[in-house]
Design a protein around this motif. Structure first.
Motif, PDB file in Angstrom:
ATOM      1  N   ASP A   3     -22.390 -16.551  -7.139  1.00 15.38           N
ATOM      2  CA  ASP A   3     -21.229 -15.674  -7.277  1.00 15.38           C
ATOM      3  C   ASP A   3     -21.506 -14.267  -6.780  1.00 15.38           C
ATOM      4  OD1 ASP A   3     -19.568 -17.603  -8.239  1.00 15.38           O
ATOM      5  OD2 ASP A   3     -19.770 -17.043 -10.353  1.00 15.38           O
ATOM      6  N   SER A   4     -22.739 -13.768  -6.996  1.00 14.94           N
ATOM      7  CA  SER A   4     -23.050 -12.408  -6.556  1.00 14.94           C
ATOM      8  C   SER A   4     -23.053 -12.315  -5.029  1.00 14.94           C
ATOM      9  CB  SER A   4     -24.379 -11.932  -7.133  1.00 14.94           C
ATOM     10  OG  SER A   4     -25.434 -12.770  -6.709  1.00 14.94           O
ATOM     11  N   LEU A   5     -23.595 -13.327  -4.355  1.00 18.24           N
ATOM     12  CA  LEU A   5     -23.572 -13.339  -2.894  1.00 18.24           C
ATOM     13  C   LEU A   5     -22.128 -13.452  -2.383  1.00 18.24           C
ATOM     14  CD1 LEU A   5     -25.072 -13.373  -0.202  1.00 18.24           C
ATOM     15  CD2 LEU A   5     -25.292 -15.845  -0.448  1.00 18.24           C
ATOM     16  N   TYR A   6     -21.363 -14.318  -3.001  1.00 17.97           N
ATOM     17  CA  TYR A   6     -19.956 -14.485  -2.640  1.00 17.97           C
ATOM     18  C   TYR A   6     -19.193 -13.175  -2.834  1.00 17.97           C
ATOM     19  CZ  TYR A   6     -15.094 -16.022  -3.165  1.00 17.97           C
ATOM     20  OH  TYR A   6     -13.733 -16.159  -3.056  1.00 17.97           O
ATOM     21  N   PHE A   7     -19.401 -12.516  -3.984  1.00 20.49           N
ATOM     22  CA  PHE A   7     -18.727 -11.247  -4.265  1.00 20.49           C
ATOM     23  C   PHE A   7     -19.114 -10.197  -3.228  1.00 20.49           C
ATOM     24  CE2 PHE A   7     -18.525  -7.130  -6.558  1.00 20.49           C
ATOM     25  CZ  PHE A   7     -17.152  -7.089  -6.762  1.00 20.49           C
ATOM     26  N   SER A   8     -20.399 -10.154  -2.845  1.00 20.30           N
ATOM     27  CA  SER A   8     -20.860  -9.186  -1.840  1.00 20.30           C
ATOM     28  C   SER A   8     -20.168  -9.412  -0.506  1.00 20.30           C
ATOM     29  CB  SER A   8     -22.378  -9.299  -1.652  1.00 20.30           C
ATOM     30  OG  SER A   8     -23.045  -9.001  -2.838  1.00 20.30           O
ATOM     31  N   VAL A   9     -20.110 -10.655  -0.067  1.00 23.54           N
ATOM     32  CA  VAL A   9     -19.468 -10.963   1.212  1.00 23.54           C
ATOM     33  C   VAL A   9     -17.981 -10.616   1.169  1.00 23.54           C
ATOM     34  CG1 VAL A   9     -18.829 -12.824   2.800  1.00 23.54           C
ATOM     35  CG2 VAL A   9     -21.154 -12.708   1.889  1.00 23.54           C
ATOM     36  N   VAL A  10     -17.313 -10.973   0.087  1.00 24.22           N
ATOM     37  CA  VAL A  10     -15.882 -10.677  -0.057  1.00 24.22           C
ATOM     38  C   VAL A  10     -15.658  -9.169  -0.065  1.00 24.22           C
ATOM     39  CG1 VAL A  10     -13.930 -10.814  -1.663  1.00 24.22           C
ATOM     40  CG2 VAL A  10     -15.269 -12.848  -1.157  1.00 24.22           C
ATOM     41  N   LEU A  11     -16.528  -8.430  -0.736  1.00 19.89           N
ATOM     42  CA  LEU A  11     -16.397  -6.980  -0.829  1.00 19.89           C
ATOM     43  C   LEU A  11     -16.714  -6.308   0.504  1.00 19.89           C
ATOM     44  CD1 LEU A  11     -15.783  -5.020  -3.193  1.00 19.89           C
ATOM     45  CD2 LEU A  11     -18.239  -4.672  -3.379  1.00 19.89           C
ATOM     46  N   PHE A  12     -17.828  -6.670   1.129  1.00 25.48           N
ATOM     47  CA  PHE A  12     -18.258  -6.022   2.368  1.00 25.48           C
ATOM     48  C   PHE A  12     -17.305  -6.291   3.523  1.00 25.48           C
ATOM     49  CE2 PHE A  12     -23.065  -6.037   1.201  1.00 25.48           C
ATOM     50  CZ  PHE A  12     -22.809  -5.179   0.165  1.00 25.48           C
ATOM     51  N   THR A  13     -16.747  -7.470   3.566  1.00 21.43           N
ATOM     52  CA  THR A  13     -15.839  -7.797   4.665  1.00 21.43           C
ATOM     53  C   THR A  13     -14.412  -7.370   4.374  1.00 21.43           C
ATOM     54  OG1 THR A  13     -15.492 -10.014   3.773  1.00 21.43           O
ATOM     55  CG2 THR A  13     -17.238  -9.754   5.440  1.00 21.43           C
ATOM     56  N   THR A  14     -14.192  -6.742   3.237  1.00 24.42           N
ATOM     57  CA  THR A  14     -12.898  -6.224   2.771  1.00 24.42           C
ATOM     58  C   THR A  14     -11.837  -7.302   2.646  1.00 24.42           C
ATOM     59  OG1 THR A  14     -11.949  -5.540   4.901  1.00 24.42           O
ATOM     60  CG2 THR A  14     -13.395  -3.959   3.807  1.00 24.42           C
ATOM     61  N   VAL A  15     -12.263  -8.522   2.381  1.00 23.79           N
ATOM     62  CA  VAL A  15     -11.306  -9.608   2.195  1.00 23.79           C
ATOM     63  C   VAL A  15     -10.598  -9.442   0.854  1.00 23.79           C
ATOM     64  CG1 VAL A  15     -11.041 -12.095   1.911  1.00 23.79           C
ATOM     65  CG2 VAL A  15     -12.556 -11.200   3.677  1.00 23.79           C
ATOM     66  N   GLY A  16     -11.354  -9.248  -0.221  1.00 20.79           N
ATOM     67  CA  GLY A  16     -10.780  -9.000  -1.535  1.00 20.79           C
ATOM     68  C   GLY A  16      -9.861 -10.091  -2.032  1.00 20.79           C
ATOM     69  N   TYR A  17     -10.363 -11.304  -2.181  1.00 23.24           N
ATOM     70  CA  TYR A  17      -9.527 -12.407  -2.641  1.00 23.24           C
ATOM     71  C   TYR A  17      -8.942 -12.159  -4.031  1.00 23.24           C
ATOM     72  CZ  TYR A  17     -11.384 -15.164   1.221  1.00 23.24           C
ATOM     73  OH  TYR A  17     -11.726 -15.628   2.451  1.00 23.24           O
ATOM     74  N   GLY A  18      -9.676 -11.458  -4.877  1.00 26.02           N
ATOM     75  CA  GLY A  18      -9.190 -11.171  -6.213  1.00 26.02           C
ATOM     76  C   GLY A  18      -9.633 -12.172  -7.256  1.00 26.02           C
ATOM     77  N   ASP A  19     -10.367 -13.209  -6.853  1.00 30.04           N
ATOM     78  CA  ASP A  19     -10.826 -14.189  -7.836  1.00 30.04           C
ATOM     79  C   ASP A  19     -12.045 -13.683  -8.598  1.00 30.04           C
ATOM     80  OD1 ASP A  19     -12.307 -14.346  -5.509  1.00 30.04           O
ATOM     81  OD2 ASP A  19     -12.639 -16.507  -5.657  1.00 30.04           O
ATOM     82  N   LEU A  20     -12.773 -12.733  -8.041  1.00 31.49           N
ATOM     83  CA  LEU A  20     -13.884 -12.087  -8.731  1.00 31.49           C
ATOM     84  C   LEU A  20     -13.677 -10.588  -8.666  1.00 31.49           C
ATOM     85  CD1 LEU A  20     -17.138 -13.917  -7.557  1.00 31.49           C
ATOM     86  CD2 LEU A  20     -16.049 -14.046  -9.775  1.00 31.49           C
ATOM     87  N   SER A  21     -13.927  -9.929  -9.755  1.00 35.61           N
ATOM     88  CA  SER A  21     -13.883  -8.466  -9.789  1.00 35.61           C
ATOM     89  C   SER A  21     -14.861  -8.021 -10.860  1.00 35.61           C
ATOM     90  CB  SER A  21     -12.466  -7.967 -10.071  1.00 35.61           C
ATOM     91  OG  SER A  21     -12.006  -8.469 -11.295  1.00 35.61           O
ATOM     92  N   PRO A  22     -15.271  -6.751 -10.814  1.00 41.71           N
ATOM     93  CA  PRO A  22     -16.239  -6.307 -11.815  1.00 41.71           C
ATOM     94  C   PRO A  22     -15.623  -6.308 -13.207  1.00 41.71           C
ATOM     95  CG  PRO A  22     -15.391  -4.442 -10.613  1.00 41.71           C
ATOM     96  CD  PRO A  22     -14.859  -5.675  -9.939  1.00 41.71           C
ATOM     97  N   ALA A  23     -16.484  -6.397 -14.185  1.00 42.66           N
ATOM     98  CA  ALA A  23     -16.004  -6.303 -15.568  1.00 42.66           C
ATOM     99  C   ALA A  23     -15.296  -4.969 -15.733  1.00 42.66           C
ATOM    100  CB  ALA A  23     -17.187  -6.404 -16.523  1.00 42.66           C
ATOM    101  N   ALA A  24     -14.309  -4.932 -16.570  1.00 40.24           N
ATOM    102  CA  ALA A  24     -13.520  -3.713 -16.754  1.00 40.24           C
ATOM    103  C   ALA A  24     -14.308  -2.670 -17.542  1.00 40.24           C
ATOM    104  CB  ALA A  24     -12.203  -4.047 -17.433  1.00 40.24           C
TER     105      ALA A  24
END
Length: 164
Positions: free
Chosen positions: A2-23
């Motif tokens: 999940d951390s690698l997936y979150f990094s790729v989604v964040l760095f590529t600015t895709v931002g699917y919204g299925d993972l986000s940091p804890a509030a």
């Protein structure tokens, strides 16, 4: 995973919204810096890759042109071409340590060039922060995630005036 997936989604600015940091403040602060740093690193990486592709294309074109010129001259002058190796390019001669210095210098230049854009984003974010009654961390987190076009979907303006 999940951390690698979150990094790729964040760095590529895709931002699917299925993972986000804890509030939490810590999660949002980390994600702000991680997103900004990651987007810049991806930009530098794509720029370096683009430069390498262009450099190779230019080198290939130059080699092809020199070869054609040699064959042409040999054909009409019946001489022999005794060309040697070309000296290494400045990038080849300097080695890897200067490449890292170049990346750091490029990163600093990008930050300097984008300083006023960052100031503008903060100026735009301040009224939204005040209207939404967000704390500074949540507001800056929203600004960075929105400004980098990541858009994780975990924070969005709710007041009609700040949505306009």
């Amino acid at each position: 995973v999940d951390s690698l997936y979150f990094s790729v989604v964040l760095f590529t600015t895709v931002g699917y919204g299925d993972l986000s940091p804890a509030a939490t403040r810590q999660g949002q602060i980390f994600t702000m810096f991680f997103a900004f740093y990651g987007v810049v690193i991806i930009g530098i990486f794509l720029g370096v890759m683009g430069d390498l592709i262009v450099e190779r294309q230019q080198k290939h074109r130059k080699t092809t042109m020199e070869s054609a010129r040699r064959k042409y001259l040999e054909t009409f002058q019946h001489g022999t071409y005794n060309g040697g190796r070309h000296p290494p390019s400045p990038a080849e001669a300097q080695g890897n340590s200067s490449w890292l210095a170049h990346v750091v210098q490029l990163y600093c230049k990008i930050v300097q060039e984008e300083f006023w854009a960052l100031v503008l984003l903060i100026a735009i974010a301040i009224p939204v922060i005040l209207i939404e009654k967000w704390d500074i961390v949540k507001g800056l987190y929203w600004m960075v995630i929105t400004g980098t076009t990541v858009g994780l979907g975990d924070e969005s303006p709710q007041q009609p005036i700040s949505r306009a």
